[in-house]
Design a protein around this motif. Structure first.
Motif, short mmCIF file in Angstrom:
data_model
loop_
_atom_site.label_atom_id
_atom_site.label_comp_id
_atom_site.label_asym_id
_atom_site.label_seq_id
_atom_site.Cartn_x
_atom_site.Cartn_y
_atom_site.Cartn_z
N UNK A 1 65.82 48.99 35.83
CA UNK A 1 65.03 48.03 35.04
C UNK A 1 65.40 46.59 35.43
N UNK A 2 66.71 46.34 35.56
CA UNK A 2 67.15 44.98 35.92
C UNK A 2 66.66 44.58 37.31
N UNK A 3 66.70 45.55 38.24
CA UNK A 3 66.23 45.25 39.60
C UNK A 3 64.72 44.98 39.60
N UNK A 4 63.99 45.77 38.79
CA UNK A 4 62.53 45.54 38.70
C UNK A 4 62.27 44.14 38.15
N UNK A 5 63.04 43.76 37.13
CA UNK A 5 62.86 42.41 36.55
C UNK A 5 63.17 41.34 37.62
N UNK A 6 64.24 41.58 38.41
CA UNK A 6 64.60 40.63 39.48
C UNK A 6 63.45 40.48 40.47
N UNK A 7 62.81 41.61 40.82
CA UNK A 7 61.67 41.57 41.75
C UNK A 7 60.50 40.82 41.13
N UNK A 8 60.27 41.10 39.82
CA UNK A 8 59.15 40.44 39.12
C UNK A 8 59.38 38.92 39.11
N UNK A 9 60.62 38.51 38.80
CA UNK A 9 60.94 37.06 38.79
C UNK A 9 60.74 36.47 40.19
N UNK A 10 61.19 37.19 41.21
CA UNK A 10 61.01 36.73 42.60
C UNK A 10 59.53 36.53 42.89
N UNK A 11 58.72 37.52 42.49
CA UNK A 11 57.27 37.42 42.75
C UNK A 11 56.64 36.27 41.97
N UNK A 12 57.08 36.08 40.71
CA UNK A 12 56.55 34.97 39.89
C UNK A 12 56.83 33.63 40.59
#
Lengths: 213, 289
Positions: free
Chosen positions: A20-31
């Motif tokens: 979950x944390x890694x997915x959030x990190x990817x989402x933040x990177x994409x944002x």
């Protein structure tokens, strides 16, 4: 059994939390990437274009074959700046030198240079060529006689020019080297006088018109 | 089924108020960390006088420049009637190194760039005098003026290759101390802001600190590859071969440093995420107990 289950659950929770944390990190990177590309996208691509404008691609192929459009009297493909594309020959003076496209001093060390401001042989315009006045280049040029023939043997054709005039002009007097596209005129010059020392500010210019055999 | 559960959990996780705030702060922390990395790399490379000199040396700038200047001199020799002997000892690699280093010192000190050409001029003049006496040339007024123009041209070749453009260099030198000061202030401000944000994020959600580091690491790694794919860095051609090699060399260093920082950030971020995630079970157990 309970201990084993606890360890399994612990492992599962841990993996789940990491994912979950890694997915959030990817989402933040994409944002951030999306925001940056929306706000600065054009500026970034402009900057890249500017940098690439001063980047010479090593893979650029040198045009070895120059194509000539005989109907329109123009070159379809041009030689690369600084490349040798022809030979210039004056039999009466025993001159036979390579002709390069470009007039930088580094090019003139190797042979005769052709100004990029003029036209190419066959294009029915002014062709401006120059060379050093040393014995290995155009030292003998001031001895040229009227009606002498200058030949340019290019990879796309052979061109002959008959000398009709010579002049000594100051290096700043560019009016004496007019660019036009009505008549094929070759202007070949060297520093003058060919003897003596120091920086020469005069030029010996040979004017020759194209002749058809 | 498992996937739906995971997504539901993820959504619940994200919309938890405390976590939502920590993720928002995460975005700012990521931006600050990236900015801090870029500013630090620039400050300790391009804006570091000693480092610039060291890199000029390692990219063979002085030797390349020596060859370019000699080449430039030779271009004038061909039409002058002199031979190459008159260029003997007028420049050496060490004299070029000194002049380039003086230029860099002036540039970083914000003082007006002044390259002394008296040694070059005097040696050239002496060599020309020797050449004239050896060859018994009679120097009249016109020849004397031609020799003066020749000497000036040679000096111009030297100055132009060392300084490139006096106006641009002097403009840069007036801005350089201000830029350096600005970078220092910006770095201090970013360090303070990043520490405050990191503490806040850590208090709200331990894993968020790791998320920030992973995001900034990913973005730095992405920018490294993006630059190499889109820009032909190793083929950059500015002013001459020596300067182009130096520019490519320094750009490669900057991008590689950012890449290394990115990798380090990614690894530290992953470790923090793993450590923070291992406490999740403990917390849940405590709650269920």
């Amino acid at each position: 059994m309970k201990k084993q289950n606890n360890a399994k659950i612990k492992k599962w929770y841990m993996i789940k939390a990491i994912i979950i944390n890694l997915i959030i990190a990817f989402v933040i990177t994409l944002i951030i990437l999306f925001t940056v590309s929306t706000i600065f996208g054009n500026k970034v691509s402009l900057a890249i274009d500017l940098v690439n404008m001063v980047s010479v691609n090593a893979d650029t192929k040198i045009i070895s074959e120059i194509k000539f459009d005989e109907i329109n009297n123009t070159l379809e493909t041009y030689p690369e700046y600084g490349s040798r594309y022809a030979n210039i020959k004056i039999d009466s003076l025993n001159i036979d030198l390579p002709l390069y496209y470009g007039d930088k001093l580094s090019i003139l060390k190797n042979g005769i240079g052709q100004s990029s401001g003029g036209y190419f042989p066959g294009e029915n315009g002014s062709i401006i060529c120059m060379g050093h006045n040393t014995k290995s280049f155009l030292y003998a040029l001031p001895q040229i006689k009227k009606d002498a023939i200058i030949e340019i043997n290019a990879s796309y054709g052979n061109f002959s020019y008959k000398v009709y005039d010579t002049k000594i002009v100051n290096m700043y007097n560019t009016d004496k080297l007019p660019i036009q596209k009505n008549e094929e005129i070759l202007m070949l010059y060297t520093c003058y006088p060919v003897t003596g020392i120091g920086h020469k500010t005069d030029r010996f210019v040979v004017y020759a018109k194209r002749v058809f055999n | 089924m498992q996937n739906v559960y995971l997504i539901r959990k993820l959504v619940i996780n994200i919309f938890n108020k405390k976590k939502l705030l920590s993720y928002t702060l995460c975005i700012f922390l990521t931006l600050f960390l990236i900015l801090l990395s870029i500013l630090c790399v620039i400050k300790y490379t391009i804006l570091n006088k000693e480092y610039v000199k060291q890199q000029l040396n390692s990219s063979n700038y002085y030797t390349d420049l020596y060859n370019i200047i000699q080449d430039g001199f030779n271009n004038y020799i061909l039409q002058s009637g002199f031979d190459n002997k008159i260029l003997d000892n007028i420049i050496t690699i060490s004299s070029i190194t000194d002049d380039v280093n003086n230029l860099i010192d002036s540039l970083f000190a914000g003082s007006i760039v002044n390259i002394s050409t008296s040694i070059v001029q005097d040696t050239l003049h002496a060599n020309i005098e020797n050449f004239i006496s050896e060859h018994n040339y009679i120097v009249d007024d016109e020849t004397s003026s031609n020799i003066k123009i020749f000497e000036d041209s040679i000096i111009d070749v030297y100055i132009n290759n060392i300084v490139y453009s006096e106006n641009i260099v002097n403009t840069i030198s007036t801005f350089m101390p201000k830029v350096q000061k600005l970078f220092t202030i910006a770095i201090i401000a970013l360090v303070v802001l990043s520490i405050v944000l990191a503490i806040l994020v850590f208090i709200l959600n331990k894993a968020s600190l790791g998320i920030s580091l992973v995001s900034s690491g990913l973005l730095l790694i992405f920018s490294h590859f993006y630059s190499y794919i889109n820009i032909a860095i190793n083929n950059i051609l500015i002013l001459n071969k020596a300067f182009s090699t130096f520019v490519s060399h320094i750009l490669n260093i900057i991008l590689n440093n950012l890449f290394i920082i990115g990798i380090v950030g990614l690894i530290i971020g992953l470790i923090i995420i793993i450590l923070a995630s291992s406490t999740v079970f403990k917390n849940r157990k405590m709650l269920t107990d």
